[in-house]
Design an enzyme around this catalytic site. Structure first.
Site, PDB file in Angstrom:
ATOM      1  N   LYS A 188       1.076  -1.229   0.032  1.00 27.00           N
ATOM      2  CA  LYS A 188      -0.087  -0.300  -0.290  1.00 27.00           C
ATOM      3  C   LYS A 188       0.861   0.959  -0.278  1.00 27.00           C
ATOM      4  O   LYS A 188       1.735   1.622   1.106  1.00 27.00           O
ATOM      5  CB  LYS A 188      -1.034   0.566   0.993  1.00 27.00           C
ATOM      6  CG  LYS A 188      -1.707   0.664   1.115  1.00 27.00           C
ATOM      7  CD  LYS A 188      -3.138   0.677   0.351  1.00 27.00           C
ATOM      8  CE  LYS A 188      -3.612   0.454   0.457  1.00 27.00           C
ATOM      9  NZ  LYS A 188      -5.200  -0.227  -0.267  1.00 27.00           N
TER      10      LYS A 188
ATOM     11  N   THR B 165      -2.967  -5.285   1.408  1.00 26.11           N
ATOM     12  CA  THR B 165      -2.595  -4.326   1.486  1.00 26.11           C
ATOM     13  C   THR B 165      -3.661  -3.531   1.996  1.00 26.11           C
ATOM     14  O   THR B 165      -2.653  -2.765   3.187  1.00 26.11           O
ATOM     15  CB  THR B 165      -2.570  -3.757   0.220  1.00 26.11           C
ATOM     16  OG1 THR B 165      -4.056  -3.569  -1.005  1.00 26.11           O
ATOM     17  CG2 THR B 165      -2.072  -4.330  -0.810  1.00 26.11           C
TER      18      THR B 165
ATOM     19  N   HIS C 125      -8.119  18.099   5.323  1.00 22.33           N
ATOM     20  CA  HIS C 125      -8.633  17.746   6.216  1.00 22.33           C
ATOM     21  C   HIS C 125      -8.090  16.727   7.029  1.00 22.33           C
ATOM     22  O   HIS C 125      -7.151  15.844   6.251  1.00 22.33           O
ATOM     23  CB  HIS C 125     -10.443  17.205   5.245  1.00 22.33           C
ATOM     24  CG  HIS C 125     -10.655  18.162   4.236  1.00 22.33           C
ATOM     25  ND1 HIS C 125     -11.772  18.451   5.719  1.00 22.33           N
ATOM     26  CD2 HIS C 125     -11.229  17.826   3.426  1.00 22.33           C
ATOM     27  CE1 HIS C 125     -12.204  19.560   4.463  1.00 22.33           C
ATOM     28  NE2 HIS C 125     -12.252  18.838   3.689  1.00 22.33           N
TER      29      HIS C 125
END
Length: 303
Positions: free
Chosen positions: A12, A57, A259
């Protein structure tokens, strides 16, 4: 001629994680971009699609966040060692783990004194500006009789790890956002301001000093404003610049809301007490507005 599977890996990439250590009013921030790549006995999944030897992942992503909570982040190197050892030692089919980490450094926003602050002398212990110079901009227009000068900056990334709330907004059947009473507020300041100076008959402007002071007031206003919305912070920043820099008639601010979402660590039996965040890059809220002196017609174009 038979084909041979060569070097391969999976994982990942670019897990954006912000870890806040809260020691009283003084906060410490580690902002990382972590990429995991795993290699090993994985031929079967390539040849047949069988996944019996594959660690998902998504699991590697969850491990990054869970380790940040469980072990903290003392350094990027130490954190990478913990992750790499875990993936290889815990999975018999994984024989090699490569952890690549980018770290984004934050410095505290400094002010010359601590008078008139909203929580006293320690209020800037949660206010940060990210390392890396912003881009300074200028636009000069001359029509043969007078000048129009618009200066600015872009890419000035700032963050408050507390002193921000967002609640009481409109809710309809599509609203899923939960009200927040203690959140990270982060943005990238993009600002342009217009000088009142328009020609040689007027008192000259020290543009170098003016730029430094505008940046200072933008940072201080961001740090010192207890924010209930990014719109409120925008106006406080523009208002402070105009109150302190008489040579400027208007300022336009564009503030993307960077964010930071709390990671749900409950599936791993961990409590996340406002410490581990996922830093999302898109989509993002974009708050824009112009603050100008009364009686002045704004002329800075809206992008």
């Amino acid at each position: 001629m038979p084909m041979v599977l060569g070097q391969n890996q999976y994982g990942k990439a670019e897990n954006r994680i912000v870890r806040v250590r809260r020691d009283g009013t003084r906060h410490e921030v580690k902002d990382l971009n972590v990429s995991v790549a795993l290699s090993g006995d994985l031929a079967d999944t390539h040849f047949t699609g069988g996944n019996a030897e594959v660690l998902p992942t998504d699991t590697t992503k969850n491990t990054v966040y869970a380790f940040a909570q469980e072990h903290g982040v003392t350094s990027a190197e130490d954190f990478g060692v913990l992750l790499a050892r875990h993936f290889v030692d815990s999975q018999p089919t994984i024989t090699r783990a490569r952890i690549r980490i980018e770290e984004y450094t934050w410095n505290r926003i400094a002010t010359p004194d601590s008078r008139n602050r909203f929580i006293g002398a320690d209020e800037l212990q949660h206010s940060f500006v990210r390392d890396g110079a912003e881009t300074r901009t200028s636009e000069i227009v001359y029509d043969g009789s007078q000048f129009q000068i618009i200066s600015g900056l872009s890419g000035l990334v700032v963050m408050n790890t507390t002193a921000s709330e967002f609640w009481g907004y409109i809710k309809d059947r599509y609203t899923t956002l939960q009200e927040a009473y203690d959140r990270i507020l982060a943005t990238e300041v993009n600002a342009r301001w217009r000088f009142s100076w328009s020609g040689d008959e007027l008192a000259p402007v020290n543009f170098e000093r003016s730029y430094a002071q505008v940046k200072r007031h933008l940072l201080e206003a961001f740090a010192e404003t207890y924010s209930y919305s990014l719109q409120q912070t925008l106006f406080a920043m523009g208002n402070r610049v105009l109150n302190n820099r008489p040579e400027i008639d208007e300022i336009r601010l564009s503030l993307p809301n960077k964010h930071h979402f709390l990671v749900d660590l409950s599936p791993f039996g961990q409590k996340n007490d406002n410490e581990v965040y996922f830093a999302a890059d898109r989509p993002y809220g974009l708050i824009e507005g112009t603050v100008h002196r009364e009686g002045v017609t704004p002329v800075i174009p809206v992008d």
